[in-house]
Design an enzyme around this catalytic site. Structure first.
Site, mmCIF file in Angstrom:
data_model
loop_
_atom_site.group_PDB
_atom_site.id
_atom_site.type_symbol
_atom_site.label_atom_id
_atom_site.label_comp_id
_atom_site.label_asym_id
_atom_site.label_seq_id
_atom_site.Cartn_x
_atom_site.Cartn_y
_atom_site.Cartn_z
ATOM 1 N N GLU A 102 55.377 -76.833 -21.579
ATOM 2 C CA GLU A 102 54.309 -75.830 -21.628
ATOM 3 C C GLU A 102 52.930 -76.415 -21.336
ATOM 4 O O GLU A 102 51.914 -75.861 -21.755
ATOM 5 C CB GLU A 102 54.341 -75.108 -22.982
ATOM 6 C CG GLU A 102 55.619 -74.295 -23.115
ATOM 7 C CD GLU A 102 55.729 -73.500 -24.410
ATOM 8 O OE1 GLU A 102 56.305 -72.406 -24.374
ATOM 9 O OE2 GLU A 102 55.241 -73.991 -25.444
ATOM 10 N N LYS A 103 52.912 -77.508 -20.605
ATOM 11 C CA LYS A 103 51.602 -78.160 -20.396
ATOM 12 C C LYS A 103 50.674 -77.349 -19.495
ATOM 13 O O LYS A 103 49.475 -77.571 -19.489
ATOM 14 C CB LYS A 103 51.775 -79.578 -19.871
ATOM 15 C CG LYS A 103 52.504 -79.704 -18.561
ATOM 16 C CD LYS A 103 52.637 -81.182 -18.196
ATOM 17 C CE LYS A 103 53.513 -81.379 -16.973
ATOM 18 N NZ LYS A 103 54.921 -80.932 -17.195
ATOM 19 N N TRP A 123 55.211 -69.257 -17.848
ATOM 20 C CA TRP A 123 56.607 -68.857 -17.715
ATOM 21 C C TRP A 123 56.853 -67.629 -16.846
ATOM 22 O O TRP A 123 57.976 -67.157 -16.765
ATOM 23 C CB TRP A 123 57.242 -68.682 -19.096
ATOM 24 C CG TRP A 123 56.379 -67.979 -20.114
ATOM 25 C CD1 TRP A 123 55.608 -68.575 -21.066
ATOM 26 C CD2 TRP A 123 56.199 -66.570 -20.277
ATOM 27 N NE1 TRP A 123 54.949 -67.623 -21.818
ATOM 28 C CE2 TRP A 123 55.298 -66.388 -21.360
ATOM 29 C CE3 TRP A 123 56.705 -65.440 -19.633
ATOM 30 C CZ2 TRP A 123 54.892 -65.130 -21.797
ATOM 31 C CZ3 TRP A 123 56.304 -64.186 -20.070
ATOM 32 C CH2 TRP A 123 55.406 -64.049 -21.140
ATOM 33 N N HIS A 181 50.288 -74.146 -19.930
ATOM 34 C CA HIS A 181 49.956 -72.962 -20.724
ATOM 35 C C HIS A 181 48.549 -73.152 -21.293
ATOM 36 O O HIS A 181 48.227 -74.212 -21.811
ATOM 37 C CB HIS A 181 50.975 -72.830 -21.856
ATOM 38 C CG HIS A 181 50.996 -71.501 -22.531
ATOM 39 N ND1 HIS A 181 49.931 -71.005 -23.253
ATOM 40 C CD2 HIS A 181 51.972 -70.570 -22.607
ATOM 41 C CE1 HIS A 181 50.265 -69.821 -23.740
ATOM 42 N NE2 HIS A 181 51.492 -69.523 -23.360
ATOM 43 N N CYS A 235 73.817 -71.562 -32.395
ATOM 44 C CA CYS A 235 74.553 -70.299 -32.470
ATOM 45 C C CYS A 235 74.092 -69.572 -33.729
ATOM 46 O O CYS A 235 74.000 -70.186 -34.790
ATOM 47 C CB CYS A 235 76.045 -70.619 -32.533
ATOM 48 S SG CYS A 235 77.025 -69.361 -33.370
ATOM 49 N N GLU A 269 50.353 -64.975 -32.055
ATOM 50 C CA GLU A 269 50.173 -65.689 -30.783
ATOM 51 C C GLU A 269 49.733 -64.723 -29.701
ATOM 52 O O GLU A 269 50.184 -63.580 -29.646
ATOM 53 C CB GLU A 269 51.497 -66.292 -30.297
ATOM 54 C CG GLU A 269 52.027 -67.446 -31.062
ATOM 55 C CD GLU A 269 53.329 -67.959 -30.429
ATOM 56 O OE1 GLU A 269 53.549 -67.743 -29.218
ATOM 57 O OE2 GLU A 269 54.124 -68.547 -31.171
ATOM 58 N N CYS A 299 81.413 -67.124 -33.552
ATOM 59 C CA CYS A 299 80.905 -65.754 -33.588
ATOM 60 C C CYS A 299 82.057 -64.744 -33.534
ATOM 61 O O CYS A 299 82.002 -63.692 -34.180
ATOM 62 C CB CYS A 299 79.930 -65.515 -32.430
ATOM 63 S SG CYS A 299 78.330 -66.290 -32.746
ATOM 64 N N GLU A 333 60.026 -66.894 -33.752
ATOM 65 C CA GLU A 333 60.602 -65.995 -32.741
ATOM 66 C C GLU A 333 62.130 -66.035 -32.716
ATOM 67 O O GLU A 333 62.747 -66.351 -31.691
ATOM 68 C CB GLU A 333 60.049 -66.333 -31.354
ATOM 69 C CG GLU A 333 58.574 -66.044 -31.229
ATOM 70 C CD GLU A 333 58.058 -66.217 -29.804
ATOM 71 O OE1 GLU A 333 58.779 -66.759 -28.954
ATOM 72 O OE2 GLU A 333 56.929 -65.785 -29.535
HETATM 73 C C1 GAL Z 1 56.003 -68.036 -27.571
HETATM 74 C C2 GAL Z 1 56.429 -69.195 -28.452
HETATM 75 C C3 GAL Z 1 55.473 -70.354 -28.337
HETATM 76 C C4 GAL Z 1 55.181 -70.645 -26.906
HETATM 77 C C5 GAL Z 1 54.627 -69.413 -26.246
HETATM 78 C C6 GAL Z 1 54.282 -69.620 -24.801
HETATM 79 O O1 GAL Z 1 57.047 -67.186 -27.270
HETATM 80 O O2 GAL Z 1 56.507 -68.810 -29.798
HETATM 81 O O3 GAL Z 1 56.050 -71.475 -28.963
HETATM 82 O O4 GAL Z 1 56.338 -71.046 -26.274
HETATM 83 O O5 GAL Z 1 55.586 -68.403 -26.306
HETATM 84 O O6 GAL Z 1 53.796 -68.443 -24.208
HETATM 85 ZN ZN ZN Z 2 78.206 -68.328 -31.681
#
Ligand code: GAL
Ligand code: ZN
Length: 667
Positions: free
Chosen positions: A353-354, A313, A356, A113, A305, A161, A148
């Protein structure tokens, strides 16, 4: 302190996923690829602090030394982005709660949170430990704080909150009477008698109080910013003085990048353009690059990145076509970035994320098209050292504030507005014409700009209006659009004809508006030609403004749609509707030309251009062809030497499909 005399190249590095034999191979391949910077430790909390207060730094020591020996700099993460399972078990009160009132469960990342005191303390403690241990390490060039913020959890509706929101409001408004006045609670019997009456704005029976919703968004932005500041304080208190940043994620509207930039030495962005969007996709990237650079008001910024190819995703994850890892990387350089980095160095074997992509694919490096492109860029970047210290200088600004977007997104408006996308046509007009621009916060200085564009600048404070008035009065050109200057900063309407505070500057008064039903259009008559317009039609009266275009259809046919007014020694244009893109683009170009602001080049669509200039006056022009077909470019009298292959180029040229040209200009 911040050495930006070369292009920084690399990516997120997760050695904890691999054995040390692979680390040694990584070092060899990093050298081969020209990698000189990695972000390290971003998700390593569980490995660094496997039990509360028990630290395990030996592996990090070893990899840092190895990177240092191999000449790779490190943006060392504070490792706080994903609290370990033991933390969530010990602190159930830190579990975030969604808008439906249900709690999330541990098992993913960013599981906290934003107002959790336990999280803030634990994260600051770890950041402090890291800074004490590595604050003087020769490999540690920068601090990559957290990761992020707000990407997954940018709002929370837990009891912690709720309490914190009341306290935040109390601090902001001091008295309940002031809050009632600002929130306009003399409506639907919403007047509060004591701070404890205030609840979080979720699960309501009908429309919520817009001022409360706006304050909630401010509060959440501030809650996350407080976490960032707590980590910064811990780093500095531990005596570490390397520059620091946190990486923002492309697409996130909830954090006020302009505000966050005040606490960072460089701003930073993670960029995930959807390759499935084809040759238009670059415009989305350009937007976020320009925004990230603008947050820092001229400071250098980092591309932290992007992906070499697929992500994991989206519903369907398209590959990046050959050549486009490179074009999207050069886009960062065209728009002022100091680095080109990827998530991630080596594609993972397990975990969510394998699938990716990485700079090193599962396939390995031999014969890999991804690694070949990665290597090519690494070699090219060594020829671009000069570019690194050069900056973007824009004479056109687009007024932009997050609070304005937040306010526009609140419901019960003349129409449900997709505010973010409604700004785009005005932005695209400039980039399509190869005219450099910055996004400018309405509270910042306007001096360096000749032209300011204010698309849907819905909120306007007295002070902001006054500064815009002075800008025009003293010779600037302002172009303001429909639904601007409607409210103050708290959702209270300025009465007397919109935009009340700037009527004199614009020479108009808007009486009513007609938001268009989806797909509806009207036609404009502009110097005897007919142009389509969409989205919205202001029904306005001119006072001193000249009419540029009138509507030709519907009951308001014949009434002014676009106007121009002289005010002081400047000019104020007003657009009561959205003209067709081609026409809009040319119109904005001619408005810029009146102020002596010229396009960098004239080129086929989907050629992207950027110009970087150094303190010594030397300039480099970056040209990118984002289309899979040759593109014509006219340099409009510029000429120079290609930094990648020493060709001398003058006047006209053809860019190959998905190719780039980096031209050191000769004056
Ligand atoms: C970003 C994140 C990374 C990874 C990436 C995958 O948003 O910072 O850790 O998850 O996306 O696209
Ligand atoms: Zn909260």
């Amino acid at each position: 302190m911040l050495d930006v005399n070369k292009i920084y190249y690399g990516g997120d590095y997760y050695p904890e996923q691999w054995n040390e034999e692979i680390w040694r191979e990584d070092m060899r391949l990093m050298r081969e690829a020209g990698v000189n910077l990695v972000s390290l430790g971003i998700f390593s909390w569980a490995k660094l602090e496997p039990k509360p207060g028990q630290y395990q730094f030996d592996w990090l020591d070893r990899i840092l030394d190895l990177l240092h020996t191999n000449g790779v700099l490190v943006a060392l993460a504070t490792a706080t982005a994903s609290p370990p399972p033991w933390f969530s078990r010990l602190h159930p009160e830190s579990w975030p709660v969604a808008a439906d009132g249900l709690s999330y469960k541990p098992g993913s990342r960013q599981f906290y949170c934003p107002n959790s005191v336990a999280y803030r303390e634990a994260a600051s403690r770890l950041a402090g430990e890291m800074a004490r241990r590595y604050g003087k390490h020769p490999a540690v060039w920068m601090w990559h704080v957290n990761n992020e913020y707000g990407c997954h959890v940018h709002e929370c509706y837990c009891p912690v909150c709720a309490q914190a929101f009341q306290e935040w409001l109390r601090e902001r408004y001091k008295s309940v009477d002031v809050l009632n006045d600002v929130w306009g609670t003399a409506f639907w019997s919403l007047g509060i008698s004591t701070w404890a009456d205030i609840q979080l704005p979720n699960r309501n029976t009908s429309y919520r109080n817009p001022a409360q919703v706006l304050d909630y968004r401010r509060f959440m932005n501030q809650s996350l910013l407080n976490l960032f500041k707590a980590e910064i304080d811990a780093i500095r208190a531990a005596g570490a003085d390397q520059p620091l940043f946190t990486n923002m994620v492309f697409g996130l509207k909830e954090l006020d990048g302009f505000e966050w930039a005040k606490y960072q030495d460089v701003t930073a962005i993670d960029m995930y353009i959807n390759p499935a969007n084809g040759k238009q996709a670059w415009k989305e990237g350009a937007f976020w690059h320009d925004l990230t650079r603008s947050w820092g008001r001229g400071k250098p910024y980092l591309l932290v990145e992007q992906t070499t190819s697929q992500v994991n995703w989206r519903t369907v994850n398209s590959l990046k076509a050959p050549g486009t890892i490179r074009t999207f990387s050069y886009q960062a350089l065209a728009r002022g970035a100091s680095s080109v980095m990827f998530f991630q160095w080596r594609a993972s074997r397990s975990g969510a994320e394998k699938y990716h992509a990485g700079m090193i694919p599962h396939y390995g490096v031999d014969g890999s098209r991804i690694f070949a492109e990665v290597k090519q860029m690494g070699a090219e970047f060594t020829r671009l050292e000069k570019l690194a210290s050069q900056r973007i200088h824009s004479e056109v600004g687009i007024l932009f504030s997050y609070e304005n977007i937040w306010a526009l997104e609140i419901d019960s408006k003349p129409a449900q507005l997709d505010a973010w996308n409604m700004l785009r046509p005005w932005y695209h007009a400039l980039i399509e014409q190869n005219i450099p621009l910055d996004f400018v916060h309405p509270d910042d200085g306007f001096n360096q700009y000749k032209v300011l564009i204010a698309p849907l600048l819905y909120q306007l404070s007295d002070a902001q209006a006054e500064r815009l008035r002075r800008f025009v009065q003293t010779g600037g050109t302002l172009l303001m659009t429909y639904f601007s200057g409607i409210t103050d900063l708290n959702e209270r309407i300025w009465l007397g004809g919109y935009p009340a505070l700037l009527q004199d500057v614009l020479g108009i008064k808007v009486e009513e508006w007609q938001p268009f039903q989806p797909g509806d259009t009207n036609l404009l008559s502009v110097s005897n030609t007919s142009i389509k317009c969409s989205h919205w039609a202001d029904l306005l009266h001119t006072t001193t403004a000249k009419v540029i275009a009138t509507y030709t259809q519907d009951f308001y046919a014949g009434r002014p749609a676009l106007t121009k007014n002289q005010f002081g020694i400047g000019t104020a244009y007003y657009a009561g509707t959205l003209p067709a893109q081609n026409w809009l683009s040319n119109w904005i170009c001619s408005i810029c030309a009146e102020q002596g602001v010229k396009p960098l080049v004239k080129a086929d669509p989907n050629v992207e251009t950027g110009l970087r200039t150094g303190t010594d006056g030397a300039s480099t022009l970056v040209l990118i062809n984002h289309a899979n077909e040759p593109a014509q470019v006219n340099l409009l009298g510029k000429h120079g030497r290609s930094l990648l292959d020493d060709r001398v180029i003058t006047d006209e040229l053809v860019l190959d499909p998905y190719d780039v040209l980096i031209l050191e200009l000769e004056s």
